[in-house]
Write an enzyme that holds these catalytic residues in place. Structure first.
Site, PDB file in Angstrom:
ATOM      1  N   GLU A 108      -3.908   4.049  -0.062  1.00  0.00           N
ATOM      2  CA  GLU A 108      -5.221   3.627  -0.539  1.00  0.00           C
ATOM      3  C   GLU A 108      -5.100   2.559  -1.627  1.00  0.00           C
ATOM      4  O   GLU A 108      -5.864   1.587  -1.653  1.00  0.00           O
ATOM      5  CB  GLU A 108      -5.995   4.840  -1.059  1.00  0.00           C
ATOM      6  CG  GLU A 108      -7.234   4.533  -1.858  1.00  0.00           C
ATOM      7  CD  GLU A 108      -8.314   3.783  -1.102  1.00  0.00           C
ATOM      8  OE1 GLU A 108      -9.288   3.368  -1.758  1.00  0.00           O
ATOM      9  OE2 GLU A 108      -8.198   3.601   0.128  1.00  0.00           O
ATOM     10  N   GLU A 130      -7.637  -5.659  -0.074  1.00  0.00           N
ATOM     11  CA  GLU A 130      -9.044  -5.928   0.182  1.00  0.00           C
ATOM     12  C   GLU A 130      -9.633  -6.963  -0.765  1.00  0.00           C
ATOM     13  O   GLU A 130     -10.386  -7.841  -0.336  1.00  0.00           O
ATOM     14  CB  GLU A 130      -9.860  -4.637   0.045  1.00  0.00           C
ATOM     15  CG  GLU A 130      -9.744  -3.684   1.208  1.00  0.00           C
ATOM     16  CD  GLU A 130     -10.589  -2.441   0.990  1.00  0.00           C
ATOM     17  OE1 GLU A 130     -11.354  -2.092   1.898  1.00  0.00           O
ATOM     18  OE2 GLU A 130     -10.492  -1.828  -0.096  1.00  0.00           O
ATOM     19  N   HIS A 145      14.573   4.034   4.528  1.00  0.00           N
ATOM     20  CA  HIS A 145      14.478   3.808   5.976  1.00  0.00           C
ATOM     21  C   HIS A 145      13.834   2.464   6.295  1.00  0.00           C
ATOM     22  O   HIS A 145      13.153   2.328   7.312  1.00  0.00           O
ATOM     23  CB  HIS A 145      13.701   4.949   6.621  1.00  0.00           C
ATOM     24  CG  HIS A 145      14.367   6.277   6.479  1.00  0.00           C
ATOM     25  ND1 HIS A 145      15.342   6.726   7.343  1.00  0.00           N
ATOM     26  CD2 HIS A 145      14.232   7.252   5.538  1.00  0.00           C
ATOM     27  CE1 HIS A 145      15.759   7.917   6.959  1.00  0.00           C
ATOM     28  NE2 HIS A 145      15.096   8.262   5.863  1.00  0.00           N
TER      29      HIS A 145
END
Length: 608
Positions: A480, A487, A503
């Site tokens: 988020e 955004e 990873h």
């Protein structure tokens, strides 16, 4: 999402249309326009960009007319230019449209074969020509619209006016919302009751597939089979007072600061702080003990709220949770069990993919729950049980207070479910309720870190990329946080589970990479710190968001440590959402972007 307004009044409506459209600016848009009928003729004014440009066009060339339609457009088909701005018109009809006509390419060829000359790149213009050709074939306006609606595939809402018809307006919806407003000797159409609030609080919401024929003194609603139907009239709770920023620079900042209050309002619906137990809103009933599993689906920020909710439901209620992004869920034909609960989360209650997923689950016999901020929305109306948030109108496109109110509802429901299933004792329920009840006070304290985050905005704004890390409920919060930065500042950012660093993402780490770590001191704090040490060892610029104990024990040479109040584990995602919101906000402000209406984004996404 675009905005629609229609007025059948007794005097000039152009200025009223623009004022109503201003109330829909929070949805996001890139052009605007109005059309009225004057002496039987359709006249239009359109402008690229903000509504002020449309106002200037109307100052140069005023529009008379007591009937009119207006629109704020978020570009889908065709660039955001004046030429592509709505209303779209022929000499016979003018149309404003929210949504997407999926078969518009085939329809373009159809109307062109009938002699139409197309002027724009939009799908909406095709609708105007289809209606016009039906009128030219001798159909009445209502029959022309009915014929056209059955040719269309996709999601839409329309407001339509006709040459020579100064007491007629037709509206229709399929997917995208539309409401009828009732006045005295006047009628209105709006994609949102907020737009109609200055004119009336008497509203009838069209159901999916409905279309409506309006005059100043009457209205007739038809369903998708063209059969007359009756829909209930509601008294809208939308305020007639124009929402403003008050003393804040942006709506987003104002809404971040409203969180202590609105979280408190929301929690008051679900917690009994006298008896220290959870309670569901009046008229709401769910037998959580009978559930084998819970399905959750949502989009964007609401999806991240759902992911955090998954952790809570599985930990505190031991309910297995399946969760997926609604745009994926709706197409993968997930096997579900009739009678289990499907929970859909949406700020607007109109999100197209979420609504489609809801309908799939309903067809499979599942019970439908909705966590929504708009109790009059389509998702709320189609749900079996509604769990309202009480965030109030959220104007900034990037969700802040709606997100933390969604988390407040989900945390409360998880505790309620745990008690109902016998997982939590009465004593443990009381302890958790007490913790949640303190969240508004924690939120007030959390806002005090704003100055520290504001100082970080200037160096962060010089970065092209950023990485957010977290474990447990802080992993969805990391995603988020990354979404917020993307955004409104347009800086590329990604959120990862801290344990996934080795990873792949660790290859990105160098001395120019900011790494924002959400890590309150919890049972997995040491694991997170070990991952962060790997970042620091490679020169990554660590911004550590933790509490006092975490700051003392981290042992990391962080670029900056943001010290949050000590909060209980169940409250941590709600409280730690605040600094990631503020960090994105101040970075965007420093960069000079349009914080409340970032480019290419809409507040409510009612198309795929």
């Amino acid at each position: 999402m675009c905005g629609i307004v229609g007025i059948l009044g007794s005097e000039g409506v152009a200025d009223k249309l623009v004022d109503a459209l201003k109330r829909l600016e929070y949805r996001g848009y890139d052009s605007a326009g109005v059309a009225t009928i004057v002496d039987g003729k359709i006249l239009r004014r359109r402008a690229e960009g903000k509504l002020r440009n449309l106002e200037l066009a109307l100052e140069r060339e005023p529009l008379a007319g007591a009937i009119g339609i207006g629109h704020t457009r978020w570009a889908t088909h065709g660039a955001p230019t004046e030429r592509n701005a709505h209303p779209h018109a022929t000499d016979q009809v003018a149309v404003v449209h929210n949504g997407i006509i999926e078969n518009f390419l085939d329809l373009r060829e159809l109307v062109k074969s009938g002699g139409a000359e197309l002027e724009t790149d939009t799908d909406t213009e095709v609708v105007a020509h289809l209606i016009t050709q039906a009128l030219q074939a001798g159909k009445t306006p209502r029959d022309a619209v009915a014929d056209t609606l059955h040719r269309l595939k996709g999601a839409f809402s329309f407001a339509i006016i006709f040459k020579g018809e100064e007491d007629l307006m037709i509206g229709a919806r399929r997917g995208s919302p539309l409401a009828v407003g009732h006045g005295d000797g006047a009628m209105y159409l709006g994609s949102d009751a907020i737009a109609l609030a200055p004119f009336t609080d008497r509203v009838t919401y069209l159901e999916d597939g409905d279309w409506v024929v309006l005059t100043r003194t009457s209205f007739e609603i038809f369903d998708e089979s063209n059969l007359p139907v009756t829909r209930p009239e509601h008294t809208s709770a939308a305020t007639a007072v124009q929402v403003d920023k008050g003393n804040y620079r942006h709506f987003m900042q104002k809404e971040i600061y409203e969180q202590p209050e609105v979280i408190g309002h929301t929690l008051s619906r679900y917690l009994n702080l006298n008896k220290l137990c959870t309670t569901l809103p009046k008229g709401t009933s769910v037998d959580f003990a009978a559930l084998d599993r819970l399905v959750i689906s949502a989009c964007g920020t609401a999806f991240y709220a759902g992911l955090i909710g998954k952790y809570w439901f599985e930990k505190y209620a031991r309910i297995p949770v399946d969760i997926d992004i609604a745009s994926e869920f709706r197409y993968r034909e997930m096997p579900v069990k009739a009678g289990d609960l499907a929970l859909f989360i949406s700020q607007s209650g109109e999100t197209a993919d979420t609504l489609a997923s809801l309908r799939y689950c309903k067809q499979q016999g599942m019970r439908i729950g909705a966590v929504v901020n708009v109790p009059e929305s389509t998702i709320a109306r189609e749900a079996d049980v509604v769990f309202p948030t009480v965030a109030g109108a959220e104007i900034g496109v990037a969700s802040t207070k709606a997100f933390t109110c969604q988390l407040s509802v989900l945390a409360s429901l998880a505790i309620h479910a745990g008690r109902a299933r016998g997982v939590l004792s009465a004593e443990r329920e009381a302890e958790l309720v007490r913790m949640l009840g303190e969240v508004p006070a924690y939120a007030v304290k959390a806002l005090k870190v704003e100055k520290d985050l504001e100082k970080l905005s200037q160096p962060l704004s010089k970065s092209n990329h950023a990485l957010y890390l977290g474990r447990g409920t802080n992993f969805p919060l990391a995603m988020e946080g990354a979404l917020k930065l993307k955004e409104i500042s347009y800086i590329h950012a990604e959120g990862y589970a801290a344990g996934e660093l080795k990873h792949g993402p660790i290859a990105l780490i160098d001395e120019s990479m900011p790494v924002i770590v959400v890590a309150p001191h919890d049972e997995i704090f040491e694991k997170t710190v070990s991952n962060v040490q790997e970042v620091a060892a490679r020169g990554g610029r660590v911004i550590l968001i933790t509490d006092a104990r975490g700051a003392a024990e981290a042992g990391i040479n962080a670029w900056k440590t943001i010290v949050m109040p000590d909060v209980p584990e169940i409250a941590a995602p709600i409280i730690h959402a605040i600094p990631v919101q503020l960090l994105a906000y101040h970075t965007a402000v420093f960069m000079g972007t349009d914080v409340d209406q970032p480019r290419n984004l809409a507040k409510s996404v009612t198309v795929e």
